[in-house]
Design an enzyme around this catalytic site. Structure first.
Site, PDB file in Angstrom:
ATOM      1  N   LYS A 155      36.249  81.163   3.383  1.00 55.30           N
ATOM      2  CA  LYS A 155      35.179  82.155   3.269  1.00 55.30           C
ATOM      3  C   LYS A 155      35.690  83.336   2.443  1.00 55.30           C
ATOM      4  CE  LYS A 155      32.673  79.997   6.515  1.00 55.30           C
ATOM      5  NZ  LYS A 155      31.451  79.266   6.230  1.00 55.30           N
ATOM      6  N   HIS A 200      29.867  66.116   4.591  1.00 52.45           N
ATOM      7  CA  HIS A 200      29.110  67.249   5.127  1.00 52.45           C
ATOM      8  C   HIS A 200      27.644  66.853   5.228  1.00 52.45           C
ATOM      9  CE1 HIS A 200      27.390  71.196   5.723  1.00 52.45           C
ATOM     10  NE2 HIS A 200      28.593  71.643   5.987  1.00 52.45           N
TER      11      HIS A 200
END
EC number: 4.1.1.39
Length: 449
Positions: A168, A287
């Site tokens: 992140k 994902h």
């Protein structure tokens, strides 16, 4: 005028497609649909309509029906039960003959079963709750490139869950700063770091630069820790050719694992990638971006357990599976149900956990479930207990949000995990003593404290 036993015109679906006395075959693909008919439409007609529209039927009788054997090819609604506690909702069970489907194609399976029928006028809502894939069909798929045991052998890591972290902020970092964050997390004690699902090849960070800096980070962290490390390099792209170009480059860099967004990328692309990964020794992380568009509504769409089964057939070594704790929705029993469907070889029917059919995977490799989404070190005892050893626990903000930085965040996660695994192996109750276990570990680890 034609009078060869052919009568044009519309007739009720249930006359042909509702067959309550049908005995299902071992080779049939079985589907459980949650059907909400429009007012005035009987459940039998609604169930038969689903069977018809997802197999051989159309809205009227056609003369070419006489050129084939409908009895051999039609889908059949063979059982209907009312949903307890819901008004005007039914579970309709449909059996499809195996010959309706192309071998080894999840794309074709879904096009048939859910391709057309969801817009049907007689239904207010429709949800595919579960599929039974017979061995005769699952054996036409390669399945996961490697599976759980081969992955452990490649990584030389046993007896504990694996630890991951999503880098992140997911968008906006330069490739070099991104690689630095990867290195710090791996150096601190994580097994994997991860590209976020929407990191592909944007103007601020092109894919090739990211791959190179991440590879450098992996090698540096491996050299310093003596452990095998990996970073899920997201190879998802706008075309299959571009995707394969990226995967090939990842392989040339010596990366151990690549990643794909299987719903936005599509099942055809995913199966292609899974075959390449097995042939070239790459692990494949999956994902599930976009899954909630399909599976969030309780009465319409498709349950995630169906998407999970489809992924095991199409191919993937890891897949995100919700957390039961954290920020993203997931009911405990239901989540454990599809976690078993991903990992185990044989899963008994268990309606309490949402499993409508007994599923036999006949030795197809398993997929490791990934728990991610708003989890942190205080969730570690619960996660270790719920998911067991064959899982990846993925902390994004739970690592990078550490007040001292990325590496101490990774250290805190690793210490917490090792403490929980040791406590479990000593026979302690993680559910009851979890917080105490973490507090004890924190005495020895300033990063965790």
């Amino acid at each position: 005028k034609a009078s060869v036993g052919f009568k044009a015109g519309v007739k009720d679906y249930r006359l042909t497609y509702y067959t309550p006395d049908y005995e299902t075959k071992d080779t049939d693909i079985l589907a459980a649909f949650r059907v909400t008919p429009q007012p005035g439409v009987p459940a039998e007609e609604a169930g038969a309509a689903v069977a018809a529209e997802s197999s051989t039927g159309t809205w009227t009788t056609v003369w070419t029906d006489g050129l084939t054997s409908l009895d051999r090819y039609k889908g059949r609604c063979y059982h209907i039960e009312a949903v307890v506690g819901e008004e005007n909702q039914y579970i309709c069970y449909v059996a499809y003959p195996l010959d309706l489907f192309e071998e080894g194609s999840v794309t074709n399976m879904f096009t048939s079963i859910v391709g057309n029928v969801f817009g049907f006028k007689a239904l207010r809502a429709l949800r595919l709750e579960d599929l039974r894939i017979p061995p005769a069909y699952s054996k036409t798929f390669q399945g996961p490139p490697h599976g759980i045991q081969v992955e452990r052998d490649k990584l030389n890591k046993y007896g504990r869950p694996l630890l991951g972290c999503t880098i992140k902020p997911k968008l906006g970092l330069s490739a070099k700063n991104y690689g630095r964050a990867v290195y710090e997390c791996l150096r601190g004690g994580l097994d994997f770091t991860k590209d976020d699902e929407n990191v592909n090849s944007q103007p601020f960070m092109r894919w090739r630069d990211r791959f190179v800096f991440c590879a450098e980070a992996i090698y540096k962290a491996q050299a310093e820790t003596g452990e095998i490390k990996g970073h899920y390099l997201n190879a998802t792209a706008g075309t299959c050719e571009e995707m394969m170009k990226r995967v090939t480059f990842a392989r040339e860099l010596g990366a151990p694992i690549v990643m794909h967004d299987y719903l936005t990328g599509g099942f055809t692309a995913n199966t292609t990638l899974a075959h390449y990964c097995r042939d070239n020794g790459l692990l494949l992380h999956i994902h599930r971006a976009m899954h909630a568009v399909i599976d969030r509504q309780k009465n319409h769409g498709m349950h995630f357990r169906v998407l999970a089964k489809a992924l095991r057939m199409s191919g993937g070594d890891h897949i995100h599976a919700g957390t039961v704790v954290g920020k993203l929705e997931g009911e405990r029993e239901m989540t454990l149900g599809f976690v078993d469907l991903l990992r185990d070889d044989f899963i008994e029917k268990d309606r309490r956990r949402g499993i409508f059919f007994t599923q036999d995977w006949v030795s197809m490799p398993g997929v490791i479930p990934v728990a991610s989404g708003g989890i942190h070190v205080w969730h570690m005892p619960a996660l270790t207990e719920i998911f067991g050893d064959d899982s990846v626990l993925q902390f994004g903000g739970g690592t990078i949000g550490h007040p001292w930085g990325n590496a101490p965040g990774a250290v805190a996660n690793r210490v917490a995990l090792e403490a929980c695994v040791q406590a479990r192996n000593e026979g302690r109750d993680l559910a009851r003593e979890g917080n105490e276990i973490i507090r004890e570990a924190a005495k020895w680890s300033p990063e965790l404290a």
